[in-house]
Design a protein around this motif. Structure first.
Motif, mmCIF file in Angstrom:
data_model
loop_
_atom_site.group_PDB
_atom_site.id
_atom_site.type_symbol
_atom_site.label_atom_id
_atom_site.label_comp_id
_atom_site.label_asym_id
_atom_site.label_seq_id
_atom_site.Cartn_x
_atom_site.Cartn_y
_atom_site.Cartn_z
ATOM 1 N N ALA A 75 -19.358 -7.485 -10.302
ATOM 2 C CA ALA A 75 -20.075 -6.382 -10.950
ATOM 3 C C ALA A 75 -21.273 -5.837 -10.171
ATOM 4 C CB ALA A 75 -20.521 -6.829 -12.345
ATOM 5 N N HIS A 76 -21.520 -6.391 -8.968
ATOM 6 C CA HIS A 76 -22.672 -5.881 -8.203
ATOM 7 C C HIS A 76 -22.606 -6.406 -6.768
ATOM 8 C CE1 HIS A 76 -27.277 -5.096 -7.972
ATOM 9 N NE2 HIS A 76 -26.933 -5.623 -6.801
ATOM 10 N N LEU A 77 -22.498 -5.502 -5.838
ATOM 11 C CA LEU A 77 -22.589 -5.888 -4.425
ATOM 12 C C LEU A 77 -22.844 -4.661 -3.577
ATOM 13 C CD1 LEU A 77 -19.698 -4.757 -3.699
ATOM 14 C CD2 LEU A 77 -18.882 -7.051 -4.030
ATOM 15 N N HIS A 78 -23.160 -4.921 -2.297
ATOM 16 C CA HIS A 78 -23.534 -3.849 -1.371
ATOM 17 C C HIS A 78 -22.567 -3.896 -0.192
ATOM 18 C CE1 HIS A 78 -27.634 -3.358 -3.223
ATOM 19 N NE2 HIS A 78 -27.326 -4.579 -3.654
ATOM 20 N N PHE A 79 -21.651 -2.920 -0.118
ATOM 21 C CA PHE A 79 -20.673 -3.018 0.972
ATOM 22 C C PHE A 79 -21.312 -2.861 2.361
ATOM 23 C CE2 PHE A 79 -19.903 1.566 1.633
ATOM 24 C CZ PHE A 79 -19.450 1.574 2.949
ATOM 25 N N THR A 230 -28.638 -0.127 -10.844
ATOM 26 C CA THR A 230 -29.903 -0.287 -10.132
ATOM 27 C C THR A 230 -30.309 -1.757 -10.184
ATOM 28 O OG1 THR A 230 -32.143 0.634 -9.880
ATOM 29 C CG2 THR A 230 -31.380 0.250 -12.127
ATOM 30 N N HIS A 231 -31.508 -2.066 -9.666
ATOM 31 C CA HIS A 231 -32.019 -3.442 -9.664
ATOM 32 C C HIS A 231 -33.208 -3.535 -10.609
ATOM 33 C CE1 HIS A 231 -29.931 -3.077 -5.770
ATOM 34 N NE2 HIS A 231 -29.686 -4.373 -5.902
ATOM 35 N N LEU A 232 -33.337 -4.686 -11.243
ATOM 36 C CA LEU A 232 -34.429 -4.872 -12.219
ATOM 37 C C LEU A 232 -34.909 -6.319 -12.211
ATOM 38 C CD1 LEU A 232 -36.120 -4.124 -14.768
ATOM 39 C CD2 LEU A 232 -34.050 -4.486 -16.142
ATOM 40 N N GLY A 269 -28.967 -5.107 -11.867
ATOM 41 C CA GLY A 269 -28.829 -6.318 -11.066
ATOM 42 C C GLY A 269 -30.033 -7.217 -11.222
ATOM 43 N N HIS A 270 -29.762 -8.483 -11.496
ATOM 44 C CA HIS A 270 -30.712 -9.610 -11.471
ATOM 45 C C HIS A 270 -31.380 -9.915 -12.814
ATOM 46 C CE1 HIS A 270 -29.684 -9.787 -7.342
ATOM 47 N NE2 HIS A 270 -30.082 -8.538 -7.157
ATOM 48 N N CYS A 271 -32.327 -9.109 -13.297
ATOM 49 C CA CYS A 271 -32.933 -9.336 -14.631
ATOM 50 C C CYS A 271 -33.382 -10.787 -14.831
ATOM 51 C CB CYS A 271 -31.920 -8.988 -15.733
ATOM 52 S SG CYS A 271 -31.403 -7.284 -15.733
ATOM 53 N N THR A 322 -21.471 -11.169 -7.001
ATOM 54 C CA THR A 322 -21.855 -11.846 -5.759
ATOM 55 C C THR A 322 -23.169 -11.316 -5.186
ATOM 56 O OG1 THR A 322 -20.650 -10.250 -4.400
ATOM 57 C CG2 THR A 322 -19.434 -12.223 -5.114
ATOM 58 N N ASP A 323 -23.446 -10.016 -5.355
ATOM 59 C CA ASP A 323 -24.571 -9.362 -4.670
ATOM 60 C C ASP A 323 -24.519 -9.560 -3.155
ATOM 61 O OD1 ASP A 323 -26.848 -7.767 -4.439
ATOM 62 O OD2 ASP A 323 -28.184 -9.498 -4.515
ATOM 63 N N VAL A 324 -23.349 -9.546 -2.576
ATOM 64 C CA VAL A 324 -23.269 -9.492 -1.103
ATOM 65 C C VAL A 324 -24.098 -8.307 -0.641
ATOM 66 C CG1 VAL A 324 -21.685 -8.800 0.760
ATOM 67 C CG2 VAL A 324 -20.980 -10.547 -0.890
HETATM 68 ZN ZN ZN Z 1 -28.127 -5.709 -5.157
#
Ligand code: ZN
Ligand code: GUN
Length: 437
Positions: A75-79, A230-232, A269-271, A322-324
């Motif tokens: 549900a969240h990663l950066h290619f 987004t990130h939080l 992302g994160h929280c 994963t948040d790669v």
């Molecule tokens: Zn991220």
């Protein structure tokens, strides 16, 4: 009409398992089958029953004794961060400045974007993941490259061009109007084309000016069928800087609320460090908190309190990811292994059924795509993963002592990785074996 019958030990979740022995939460068929036609699942159940519904030309593939599940969802990663993984020794803000931003700058070259998009989608498929929610770089061309590659593979993926107009190198910033226009053009071109979905993607409050946050809010209001990501509240220094940049906001979550960015299709992302007020605001709006355990451990960001968020009076919707490349592995099995340990450090446990629910149906529900993926129900898209709990000598040895499905799943999560992924089907077509050959 192409028909394929997959035979194996089928497992799919019907709802979130409440405890380790919650047998009503899933369907498990020892000699099961999934019938796929034209990219969709047309039937699932006992092999004999499903076989009887297949046409005479059906191609039958026997995966016994392996498990057949809906494909994993990330549900969240950066290619663009494939070459950022394993960058040593920094917390979030230094890691962004020293490693991530310089790397993402390379994506102004569209050739580079295409190469990495191709390698990236190959890698996630190799690990059993059939859907991702991906951040691209600030460059429109990076999102075009991602969608082109994703569309060519007929994958259901969610992605967006990052919007960022400050506190980053000049080569990596857009402007409020250009971020808006580029996002709008990408939505027009890609959202709903084949299986592609668009996520409006302001990177985080630190790298967007109030003017850009307003533009992001306008895009969300104009495109309620798109996701927002987004990130939080990932890191304490990040939270402090955000408070300085937005002095009128009650807290970090309130920054996003102010610009209309909370809601059921909003993925944060994160929280990790949310106050009770922030968690209430997330819950009341149906916003999704995305748990990224390998990243949170790697960057030393903190321990996401999964069970507190789930069990509070106003529970949060949670996804796992994963948040790669802050995350250190492409595998959702490795991710849930680390997730289990993060939850253990919070004094709680996540049972193996709940873990596998989370990375299949749970993530599909959190991303509001459970009507299409995350299950083996007739009418769903035919995205499957075939996994082998005896994939390595150590796993095979440990399997000798395993007696229950829960134990097998826990072994897969604890020792498994891409080697346990024997095959992946995307829209009904074998995708992993095709890549290896
Ligand atoms: Zn991220
Ligand atoms: N916050 C803003 N951008 C990023 C990113 O690329 N990775 C992580 N982990 N956190 C972020």
């Amino acid at each position: 009409m192409t028909e394929t019958l997959i035979r194996g030990r089928t497992l799919a979740f019907l709802r979130e398992p409440l405890e380790a022995g919650d047998g009503a939460a899933y369907d498990y068929v020892e000699d099961g089958a999934v019938l796929m036609r034209d990219g969709k699942i047309v039937d699932t159940g006992a092999y004999g029953d499903v076989r009887a519904k297949a046409g005479p030309d059906v191609a039958e593939i026997d995966h016994r004794p392996h498990l057949v599940l809906p494909g994993f969802i990330d549900a969240h990663l950066h290619f663009p961060q494939m070459q950022v993984i394993a960058s040593y020794g920094a917390e979030l803000l230094d890691w962004l400045d020293n490693y991530t931003f310089p790397e993402e700058t390379k994506f102004r070259d569209s050739q580079h974007g295409r190469r990495i998009a191709r390698l990236f989608l190959d890698e996630v498929i190799r690990h059993g993941t059939t859907t991702v929610a991906a951040y691209c770089s600030v460059h429109k061309a990076s999102a075009e490259a991602f969608f082109e590659e994703s569309h060519a593979r007929d994958m259901l993926n969610i992605a967006g061009k990052v919007m960022m107009d400050r506190n980053a190198p000049a080569a990596l910033t857009d402007t409020p109007p250009s971020g808006y226009d580029d996002s709008k053009a990408l939505i027009a071109e890609w959202h709903g084309r084949g299986r592609q979905l668009y996520a409006i993607t302001p990177r985080f409050a630190i790298t967007s000016s109030p003017e850009q946050m307003e533009m992001a809010g306008a895009l969300v209001a104009e495109h309620p069928d798109c996701h927002m990501q987004t990130h939080l509240s990932e890191n304490l220094a990040e939270i402090e800087w955000t408070a300085e940049l937005y002095p009128q906001a009650k807290d970090y979550t309130d920054v996003y609320a102010h610009y209309g960015l909370l809601g059921p299709k909003s993925l944060f992302g994160h929280c990790i460090h949310l106050s009770e007020r922030e968690a209430d605001a997330m819950s009341e709006t149906g916003s999704v908190a995305v748990f990224c355990p390998t990243s949170n451990l790697f960057l030393g960001s903190g321990l996401f309190d999964y069970q507190r968020y789930r069990s509070r009076a106003k529970p949060l919707r949670i996804a796992a990811a994963t948040d790669v490349g802050g995350g250190t592995n492409y595998s959702m099995l490795r991710t849930m292994d680390e997730g289990y340990k993060v939850i253990a450090l919070n004094g709680r446990k996540l049972n193996p059924l709940a873990s596998f629910w989370q990375i299949t149906r749970g993530n599909a529900e959190a991303l509001s795509i459970a009507d299409r993926v995350g299950t083996l129900e007739a009418g769903s898209d035919a995205d499957l993963v075939v996994i082998d709990a005896s994939a390595t000598p150590a796993m095979r040895l440990r399997m000798e002592t395993v007696e229950t499905l829960s134990e097998e799943l826990f072994l897969l999560q604890t020792l498994g990785d891409d080697r346990a992924v024997k095959e992946v089907y995307i829209a009904g077509r074998a995708a992993k074996s095709r890549m290896d050959s």
